[in-house]
Design an enzyme around this catalytic site. Structure first.
Site, PDB file in Angstrom:
ATOM      1  N   LYS A 115       0.849  -1.193   0.000  1.00  0.00           N
ATOM      2  CA  LYS A 115       0.000   0.000   0.000  1.00  0.00           C
ATOM      3  C   LYS A 115       0.875   1.230   0.000  1.00  0.00           C
ATOM      4  CE  LYS A 115      -4.485   0.865   0.272  1.00  0.00           C
ATOM      5  NZ  LYS A 115      -5.523  -0.102  -0.113  1.00  0.00           N
TER       6      LYS A 115
HETATM    7  N1  GLU Z   1      -7.247   0.169  -3.314  1.00  0.00           N
HETATM    8  C1  GLU Z   1      -8.037  -1.000  -3.572  1.00  0.00           C
HETATM    9  C2  GLU Z   1      -8.073  -1.905  -2.351  1.00  0.00           C
HETATM   10  O1  GLU Z   1      -7.913  -1.474  -1.224  1.00  0.00           O
HETATM   11  C3  GLU Z   1      -7.607  -1.719  -4.842  1.00  0.00           C
HETATM   12  C4  GLU Z   1      -6.205  -2.215  -4.858  1.00  0.00           C
HETATM   13  C5  GLU Z   1      -5.739  -2.731  -6.205  1.00  0.00           C
HETATM   14  O2  GLU Z   1      -6.535  -2.813  -7.131  1.00  0.00           O
HETATM   15  O3  GLU Z   1      -4.555  -3.033  -6.295  1.00  0.00           O
HETATM   16  O4  GLU Z   1      -8.365  -3.061  -2.446  1.00  0.00           O
END
Ligand code: GLU
Length: 427
Positions: A115
């Site tokens: 993240k």
């Molecule tokens: N930000 C989204 C999540 O928390 C998508 C992450 C992604 O598609 O890599 O799942």
């Protein structure tokens, strides 16, 4: 326990990372995972903190703290979104990176978890400042991302346009590499169906959970907290399928309409005003209640689709729904989660409920690597099938082992990640 292991015993107040590790540890205990492997899944594999300087439109330079936390890559390249938010501090980003590891495992996509975050109030930035911020952040993390290394995506206050800037900045350094980021605009190699995917996935798992009740959609009432990407798409798709969305809330307040809100009109209002604020002024029979009301509304289903930790020790007793679908990441604290389980309120956990986003990111990545474009129908079919299969995988384990859906989801995910870790005997 490793020297830096956080305290993860159940307490009323826990940080986001402690909360996720609380579930991880319980699952590892249940599965009898060896301590040496447990240590590997508790902590992030690597954490990068960067300074992100941005020239403001005024000419001054403001500097923000940015992070990219890579939690685990035993099952594939690191994967996870980037958020611009004042609360995106290191503990929050760690927790979100860890959640991605478990999410990708539960939904069976060959990725790990990561993240990114920049601690900034995105609403204070003009579009051009946001572009400069994105480009500066991309340069700062460029050496650790890549289409087989770590693949960012949108999250809170970032969208397809943000991902286009990221892809372009990365191209300046490494050449055009569409698979380095997902959630791109369709003309740049984004996937049809990606934008609505997380909200759609929430509705799909909700339908599986209530299927056995054989109720008509119109008799099912839904409250949705947050009207960003996830909340607004969940509202639109639920409304389209005939469910009654009676409450929608954000930081300004909760719109409440017993007959069901006109979601199409609300989407238009939100598009024009950037907020749900003021909708009640032109809408019939719509009342404005306080912001907390959405969580306590008398409805069947609650979809918290805003920030983390909104259902906690002090308000959990007021929750009146029978099903919670976690559109947001970690919206329920472990303490509240325990109380909900005791009251037989079903919770479809974040690592399953909102996995439609990363599942469709996986489809986008596959299309990019193959230089192909799939039809929208193909993407949506695969998304629906993936979410339904994920739901039943979790539900079956929950029933067999006498666990909540969250405990079952973690048991499955931790099992898969530990198996991959042992097979690779990484390190
Ligand atoms: N930000 C989204 C999540 O928390 C998508 C992450 C992604 O598609 O890599 O799942």
């Amino acid at each position: 326990m490793s020297e830096h292991a956080p305290d993860i015993t159940l307490r009323e107040q826990m940080t986001p990372f402690e909360s996720v590790n609380h579930y991880v540890e319980r699952a590892a205990e249940h599965a009898g995972i060896h301590e040496s492997v447990r240590q590997r899944i508790r902590m992030a594999a690597s954490e990068l903190r960067v300074e992100v300087p941005v020239r403001r439109d005024s000419g001054e330079v403001a500097t923000y703290a940015g992070y990219r936390v890579q939690h685990n890559s035993a099952r594939g390249p690191y994967k996870g979104g980037i958020r611009f938010h004042p609360e995106a501090d290191i503990d929050e980003v760690r927790a979100l990176a860890s959640l991605m590891t478990w999410k990708t495992a539960v939904i069976e996509v060959p990725f790990g978890g990561a993240k990114g975050g920049v601690q900034v109030d995105a609403s204070s930035l003009s579009d051009i400042e946001k572009e400069r911020l994105t480009r500066a952040y991309t340069r700062a993390i460029s050496s650790i991302i890549g289409d087989h290394r770590d693949i960012p995506a949108p999250d809170m206050n970032t969208d397809a346009q943000t991902m286009a800037w990221l892809a372009d900045e990365y191209a300046n350094l490494e050449g055009w590499t569409p698979g380095v980021v997902t959630g791109k605009p369709v003309p740049l190699g984004g996937s049809l169906g990606r934008e609505s995917a997380t909200g759609r996935g929430c509705v799909v798992v909700m339908e599986e959970a209530i299927r056995a009740d054989e109720v008509e959609p119109h008799d099912v009432t839904i409250a949705i907290q947050g009207f960003g990407n996830v909340g607004s798409w969940a509202a639109r798709l639920a409304h389209e399928r005939g469910y009654r969305v009676t409450a929608v809330g954000d930081q300004h307040g909760t719109l409440w309409c017993e007959d069901g809100l006109d979601i199409d009109a609300l989407v238009r209002h939100h598009g024009e005003h950037g907020s749900i604020d003021g909708f009640e002024e032109d809408a019939d029979r719509v009342e404005l209640r306080d912001a907390g009301f959405v969580l306590e509304a008398p409805v069947h289903v609650l979809v918290p689709a805003a920030i983390g930790g909104v259902v906690h020790a002090d308000n959990v007793a007021d929750v009146k729904c029978s099903l919670i679908v976690e559109g947001a990441n970690h919206p329920v604290t472990p303490w509240a989660d325990r109380q909900l389980a005791e009251r037989d309120i079903t919770v479809i956990p974040d690592i399953l409920a909102n996995a439609g986003g990363v599942l469709t990111s996986y489809f986008e990545w596959v299309q990019n690597l193959q230089q192909m474009h799939w039809h929208e129908g193909d993407v949506l079919d695969r998304l629906d099938r993936g979410m339904v299969a994920g739901y039943w995988r979790v539900r079956d384990v929950a029933e067999r082992e006498g666990l909540t859906l969250r405990e079952a989801a973690y048991l499955i995910a931790v099992g898969k990640v530990c198996e991959a870790t042992s097979l690779r005997s990484v390190g």
